[in-house]
Design a protein around this motif. Structure first.
Motif, mmCIF file in Angstrom:
data_model
loop_
_atom_site.group_PDB
_atom_site.id
_atom_site.type_symbol
_atom_site.label_atom_id
_atom_site.label_comp_id
_atom_site.label_asym_id
_atom_site.label_seq_id
_atom_site.Cartn_x
_atom_site.Cartn_y
_atom_site.Cartn_z
ATOM 1 N N GLU A 8 -17.921 20.505 4.622
ATOM 2 C CA GLU A 8 -18.336 21.764 4.931
ATOM 3 C C GLU A 8 -17.158 22.732 4.471
ATOM 4 O OE1 GLU A 8 -19.199 22.850 8.822
ATOM 5 O OE2 GLU A 8 -20.619 21.026 9.006
ATOM 6 N N TYR A 9 -15.901 22.265 4.410
ATOM 7 C CA TYR A 9 -14.791 23.007 4.018
ATOM 8 C C TYR A 9 -13.920 22.078 3.144
ATOM 9 C CZ TYR A 9 -13.376 21.267 8.497
ATOM 10 O OH TYR A 9 -13.131 20.597 9.481
ATOM 11 N N GLN A 67 -18.798 8.625 9.771
ATOM 12 C CA GLN A 67 -19.576 9.427 10.690
ATOM 13 C C GLN A 67 -19.513 10.758 10.698
ATOM 14 O OE1 GLN A 67 -21.623 8.358 13.396
ATOM 15 N NE2 GLN A 67 -21.287 6.310 12.360
ATOM 16 N N ARG A 68 -18.199 11.229 10.091
ATOM 17 C CA ARG A 68 -17.709 12.751 10.026
ATOM 18 C C ARG A 68 -18.369 13.344 8.759
ATOM 19 N NH1 ARG A 68 -13.041 15.198 8.089
ATOM 20 N NH2 ARG A 68 -12.005 13.022 7.947
ATOM 21 N N ALA A 69 -18.260 12.751 7.616
ATOM 22 C CA ALA A 69 -18.466 13.472 6.296
ATOM 23 C C ALA A 69 -19.820 12.850 5.827
ATOM 24 C CB ALA A 69 -17.622 12.768 5.382
ATOM 25 N N PHE A 70 -20.778 11.791 6.152
ATOM 26 C CA PHE A 70 -21.586 11.216 5.821
ATOM 27 C C PHE A 70 -22.904 11.185 7.032
ATOM 28 C CE2 PHE A 70 -19.138 10.148 2.614
ATOM 29 C CZ PHE A 70 -19.702 10.103 1.411
ATOM 30 N N TYR A 81 0.919 -1.193 -0.114
ATOM 31 C CA TYR A 81 -0.080 0.097 0.028
ATOM 32 C C TYR A 81 0.881 1.378 -0.021
ATOM 33 C CZ TYR A 81 1.096 0.323 4.931
ATOM 34 O OH TYR A 81 1.636 0.408 6.236
ATOM 35 N N THR A 82 0.080 2.157 -0.209
ATOM 36 C CA THR A 82 0.816 3.562 -0.177
ATOM 37 C C THR A 82 -0.085 4.478 0.382
ATOM 38 O OG1 THR A 82 2.428 5.425 -1.314
ATOM 39 C CG2 THR A 82 0.406 4.284 -2.639
ATOM 40 N N THR A 83 0.196 5.555 0.732
ATOM 41 C CA THR A 83 -0.567 6.587 1.299
ATOM 42 C C THR A 83 -0.729 8.003 0.199
ATOM 43 O OG1 THR A 83 1.031 7.564 2.744
ATOM 44 C CG2 THR A 83 -0.470 6.336 3.897
ATOM 45 N N ARG A 84 -1.784 8.391 0.421
ATOM 46 C CA ARG A 84 -1.933 9.853 -0.657
ATOM 47 C C ARG A 84 -2.828 10.917 0.110
ATOM 48 N NH1 ARG A 84 -5.729 8.136 -5.351
ATOM 49 N NH2 ARG A 84 -5.667 10.458 -5.358
ATOM 50 N N ARG A 85 -2.735 11.981 -0.267
ATOM 51 C CA ARG A 85 -3.399 12.858 0.450
ATOM 52 C C ARG A 85 -4.290 13.953 -0.571
ATOM 53 N NH1 ARG A 85 -3.540 14.406 5.116
ATOM 54 N NH2 ARG A 85 -2.025 13.638 6.735
ATOM 55 N N PRO A 86 -5.395 13.114 -1.129
ATOM 56 C CA PRO A 86 -6.136 13.801 -2.132
ATOM 57 C C PRO A 86 -6.998 14.841 -1.671
ATOM 58 C CG PRO A 86 -7.155 11.803 -1.529
ATOM 59 C CD PRO A 86 -5.721 11.820 -0.916
ATOM 60 N N ALA A 87 -7.245 15.875 -2.429
ATOM 61 C CA ALA A 87 -8.299 16.991 -1.961
ATOM 62 C C ALA A 87 -9.800 16.446 -2.018
ATOM 63 C CB ALA A 87 -8.082 18.226 -2.647
ATOM 64 N N TYR A 88 -10.422 16.776 -0.826
ATOM 65 C CA TYR A 88 -11.799 16.550 -0.754
ATOM 66 C C TYR A 88 -12.648 17.713 -0.598
ATOM 67 C CZ TYR A 88 -16.294 14.846 1.401
ATOM 68 O OH TYR A 88 -17.411 14.617 1.698
ATOM 69 N N THR A 89 -13.569 17.924 -1.450
ATOM 70 C CA THR A 89 -14.275 19.206 -1.189
ATOM 71 C C THR A 89 -15.766 18.984 -0.949
ATOM 72 O OG1 THR A 89 -14.628 19.041 -3.831
ATOM 73 C CG2 THR A 89 -12.902 20.733 -2.813
ATOM 74 N N GLY A 90 -16.224 17.684 -0.769
ATOM 75 C CA GLY A 90 -17.617 17.673 -0.621
ATOM 76 C C GLY A 90 -18.049 17.812 1.100
#
Lengths: 441, 118
Positions: free
Chosen positions: A191-192, A240-243, A180-189
């Motif tokens: 509140e911020y 829980q946080r996003a949905f 595996y590897t880790t990524r840090r994609p942008a999420y705009t869905g």
């Protein structure tokens, strides 16, 4: 008056010891009378009964006598039998004694609390880090595989995807091998906008770590193929946080770096990956990998087959690495493989330091106990006259010892209670100061 | 809801089987009931072998429940210069014996237990 007793001296002494004082005279008198009238134990001896029988009977009486006190106390105070009532009295007296000498009590309790608190806190950390640091099934079978190239001065390095692919194909020591590897994609869905921490994983990742899903399903082999629909598995916390814990989240979309992913599952609340990631995505092979084994960026984890040792796996992978070196001399010259247990890998070089710290606080607790014991000895000398008076008015040796033990129990109880509070505080401080320790290097 | 006094767990409660036997023996013996005579009475009437310890245990419990009153006699030579503790059944004890026997009698009514009435 004939005072010569028919009861053997040894039996009389034994009965005197066994019988309660209130009944002793009447019981012995009755026994004497029975012997004199040839109706007692010496008559029964010929029938197989006798003195032993009467001594056993006196034991029954003694036991019954205690019960008699229980009956009385049930009616009067409801505090149980004599011994328990005595213990409660000892505790009450102990509290009064502590209040009479608050300086001694405070110092003793604080000393014990510091010893107990420090030991408990450090043991909790050591227990959490050394003993139960890998929260996966059969953690001793999970190993981390890294590449190394001592020619380049790299004793431990990430894995090239094509080398990993060859290891997986050619090795036989493992039930599962994944990377595996880790990524840090942008999420705009949300509140911020934010950058999520995401695992992109190869096949068998969830199986290897024994991950259970609260909702939905894991990845299918087709989902690791290019050009298929992009899918994602949410971590419980992110769901829980996003949905807001939406129960029908399966099939919803989530956009990361402008790419749309379909949610296919949610991990179980208790499943803990190595890093605090928000999402898990499948890692799909790219054409450029085949032409370049120089790129080392994967983290590889494997689960050994039952009965296979780490050394056997190391030997097999080193042989494969040597083969790859001869097959791809342009890329693989000098590259070997290092197999290490995941637990050791996560803890890194912390083990000796933690063990030394545990030994140190163990000694601290020992010193605290010796100090308190010294203080209590000194205090016992001061209380010599009090103890002498109590013995003079009828207290037995055992009774005095019980009283002193009850006072020690009280001190230990208060010391332990305060110590647990200090341990909790210490663990919180450790937790705040070492949040990065659990991340692999 | 309060329990009828008869079945309440408060207070001394019902005497046990052996305690009833001891009280009946004391009633039979009259004013001369003490350890030795009570044991003899029970051994004769019940064909049991009973130790003084067992007798004294029951006497002690019955006394604690208020079913027996006691007095002491003068010391005698045959007892090695020791006194006797003489027992008699109190009013409470009499009521308890009556109640227990009455309960037992009620329960046996209508049963054929093979008794021969004299």
């Amino acid at each position: 008056m004939n005072r010569r007793s028919r009861i053997p001296c040894s039996i009389r002494l034994l009965l005197r010891f066994l019988l309660p004082l209130s009944e002793r005279e009447y019981f012995l008198g009755d026994l004497e009378e029975s012997c004199a009238l040839s109706r007692g134990p010496d008559r029964k001896a010929s029938r197989g009964h006798g003195w032993l029988h009467e001594v056993a009977g006196s034991l029954v009486l003694r036991f019954g006598h205690r019960h008699h006190h229980k009956l009385q106390s049930d009616n009067q105070e409801g505090e149980g039998d004599g011994m328990f009532r005595e213990f409660l009295n000892d505790l009450r007296f102990g509290i009064r004694t502590m209040r009479r000498s608050p300086g001694f009590a405070t110092v003793a309790i604080l000393t014990l609390a510091l010893g107990i608190g420090a030991t408990t806190a450090i043991f909790s950390v050591v227990n959490g880090v050394l003993l139960t640091s890998v929260p996966y099934p059969e953690p001793e079978r999970i190993v981390r595989i890294r590449e190394c190239n001592l020619t380049y001065g790299l004793p431990s390095f990430s894995v090239s995807p094509m080398n990993f692919s060859d290891w997986k194909t050619r090795s036989e020591s493992f039930d599962f091998m994944t990377a595996y590897t880790t990524r840090r994609p942008a999420y705009t869905g949300g509140e911020y906008p934010e950058n999520l921490l995401v695992y992109t994983v190869m096949e068998d990742f969830l199986e290897l770590f024994g991950a259970e899903l609260a909702l939905g399903r894991g990845f299918t082999p087709a989902e690791f193929e290019p050009d298929n629909e992009q899918v994602a598995i949410l971590r419980y916390g992110f769901w829980q946080r996003a949905f807001a814990g939406k129960p029908d989240v399966i099939g919803d979309s989530i956009i990361l770096d402008s790419v749309v992913y379909t949610v296919i599952g949610v991990t179980d609340r208790n499943w803990q990956p190595i890093n605090e990631v928000d999402l898990i995505l499948p890692l799909r092979p790219e054409p450029r990998w085949a032409s370049n084994r120089h790129e080392h960026w994967l983290t590889s984890i494997a689960r050994l087959k039952p009965g296979i040792t780490q050394e056997q796996a190391q030997s097999e992978l080193s042989n494969i690495a040597a083969t790859l070196e001869s097959e791809y001399p342009d890329f693989n010259t000098g590259w070997d493989v290092r197999v290490s247990s995941l637990a050791d890998n996560l803890i890194g070089g912390l083990r000796p330091q933690l063990l030394i710290l545990l030994a140190a606080v163990g000694l601290l607790l020992l010193i605290a106990c010796v100090n308190v014991a010294n203080m209590m000895l000194a205090r016992a000398l001061v209380r010599g006259s009090e103890i002498a008076i109590r013995m003079a008015v009828g207290a037995r040796r055992g009774r005095i010892i019980r009283q002193l033990l009850a006072e020690s129990v009280l001190l230990s109880f208060f010391g332990a209670a305060l110590g647990i509070g200090l341990a909790w505080l210490g663990i919180e401080i450790f937790r705040a100061g070492s949040s990065s320790v659990s991340s692999p290097p | 809801m309060t329990m009828p006094e008869k079945y309440s767990n408060k207070g001394p409660g019902h005497p046990g089987e052996f305690e009833i036997m001891v009280m009946l023996a004391i009633l039979r013996l009259g004013p001369d009931a003490y350890g030795v005579t009570i044991r003899e009475e029970l051994e004769q009437e019940t064909s049991r072998t009973i130790t003084l310890g067992t007798i004294y245990k029951s006497l002690s419990r019955l006394e604690a429940k208020g079913y027996l009153h006691t007095r002491t006699s003068e010391p005698t030579a045959v007892r090695g210069g020791r006194r006797k503790k003489l027992y008699h059944v109190s009013v409470t004890g009499l009521r308890a014996v009556n109640r227990s026997l009455s309960d037992l009698w009620s329960l046996t009514r209508g049963l054929d237990l093979g008794w021969e009435t004299s």
